[in-house]
Design an enzyme around this catalytic site. Structure first.
Site, mmCIF file in Angstrom:
data_model
loop_
_atom_site.group_PDB
_atom_site.id
_atom_site.type_symbol
_atom_site.label_atom_id
_atom_site.label_comp_id
_atom_site.label_asym_id
_atom_site.label_seq_id
_atom_site.Cartn_x
_atom_site.Cartn_y
_atom_site.Cartn_z
ATOM 1 N N LYS A 53 1.047 -1.077 0.119
ATOM 2 C CA LYS A 53 -0.113 0.227 0.018
ATOM 3 C C LYS A 53 0.402 1.252 -0.217
ATOM 4 C CE LYS A 53 -4.148 -2.241 2.010
ATOM 5 N NZ LYS A 53 -4.111 -3.565 3.490
ATOM 6 N N GLN A 97 -5.238 -2.157 9.718
ATOM 7 C CA GLN A 97 -4.484 -2.770 8.645
ATOM 8 C C GLN A 97 -5.072 -4.297 9.551
ATOM 9 O OE1 GLN A 97 -3.382 -3.656 5.520
ATOM 10 N NE2 GLN A 97 -4.128 -5.578 6.016
ATOM 11 N N ASP A 120 -12.040 2.054 3.491
ATOM 12 C CA ASP A 120 -12.173 0.600 3.367
ATOM 13 C C ASP A 120 -14.026 0.298 3.294
ATOM 14 O OD1 ASP A 120 -11.833 -1.919 2.285
ATOM 15 O OD2 ASP A 120 -10.967 -2.937 3.329
#
Ligand code: NAD
Length: 282
Positions: A53, A97, A120
């Site tokens: 990322k 994460q 997300d």
């Protein structure tokens, strides 16, 4: 002939589109998007994903930071870090994460992320918006799967599609996005009966069960299209939920690595850009 659907190519297409949009940002003298990632603990797989990322952020000219917290960190310390990011005017997107260590209430932590910075689409507010069709950004992995179908011109309209797995991060939102594409979707999970027998009936199958090589290519219908979301590191080798060694009966499939993974990261960049754009236009 079986087609190996490259998520890397799909990712490159998305990155090219982002780079083109950033040219306009440069003309407008807007600050580049910034993604902040919270990484808790030393899980090797998570370290690798976060590294990917960061690399894509750098390649696109985004700002990025990784806030590394040790595995023993308390829930309240993580929450306080997220609250700081929510208030930081330079931060456009926040990603936690996953997985978090078992002593942490994952839902509570995810819920702390401001819906406007939720890169997300994992807050209750944004998951609700996903259902009502008003989400500003879509969940990265399921949205990446839709991009793969579009890139490879796989027609979804009216098709009978199986999604295997009902997690909040993959299976459930993928069910929703495929339904939005006018497919008829059946959701299978760990309590589904006769799964291997049932999946023989589907032309398109998306597998997200988190069990290394649980299926083999020959478990699917002849000429099926199979998306493998699973990702596992076994003896330093990456593999998915499906073993594609005998792939010739399939019409198309996504490999691991080089399938859903790179597409997911590109969508994370696309989402960060979209959230940043909204903030720049305010
Ligand atoms: P999860 O463990 O949260 O959910 C797994 C789901 O699969 C559950 O809903 C469960 O009911 C179902 N399941 C488990 N065993 C089953 C079985 N034998 N038969 C049918 N259903 C079964 O996992 P997740 O977070 O959804 O992730 C799934 C996989 O996708 C994992 O391997 C994960 O690492 C991978 N993943 C990859 C990406 C990516 O970017 N490539 C992103 C997210 C997750």
């Amino acid at each position: 002939m079986s087609e190996r659907m490259s998520g890397t190519l799909v990712s490159q297409k998305i990155q090219t589109e982002i780079a083109a949009e950033l040219q306009i940002w440069i003309q407008k003298k807007w600050m580049m998007p910034k993604l902040s990632v919270i990484l808790v603990g030393e899980d090797p797989a998570s370290q690798v994903y976060v590294g990917h990322k960061e690399k894509m952020c750098q390649a696109l000219g985004f700002s990025s930071e990784v806030i590394r917290l040790n595995a023993e960190v308390s829930e309240s310390e993580i929450i306080s870090e997220i609250q700081k990011l929510n208030l930081d005017t330079h931060v456009d997107g926040i990603l936690i994460q996953l997985p978090l260590p078992s002593h942490i209430n994952e839902r509570l932590v995810l819920e702390t992320v401001s819906a406007d910075k939720d890169a997300d689409c994992l807050t209750e507010k944004n998951l609700g918006r996903l259902l009502t069709g008003t989400a500003k950004v879509l969940p990265c992995t399921p949205s990446g799967v839709i991009e793969i179908f579009k890139f490879y011109k796989i027609n979804l309209l009216g098709k009978n599609i199986a999604v295997i797995g009902r997690s909040l991060i993959v299976g459930l939102p993928l069910f929703q996005l495929l339904t939005k594409e006018n497919a008829t979707v059946t959701l299978f999970h760990s309590k589904s009966e006769n799964l291997k027998q049932q999946i023989k009936n589907f032309d398109i199958v998306c597998v997200a069960i988190g069990k290394p090589e649980f299926f083999k290519a020959t478990d699917f219908k002849v000429d099926a299209v199979v998306i493998d979301v699973g990702i596992h590191r076994i003896e330093n080798k990456l593999t998915g939920d499906v073993n594609f060694t005998e792939f010739k009966n399939l019409k198309a499939y996504t490999p691991v690595p080089g399938g859903v993974g790179p597409t997911t990261i590109a969508i994370l960049m696309k989402n960060t850009l979209a959230l940043a754009k909204e903030r720049r236009q305010k």
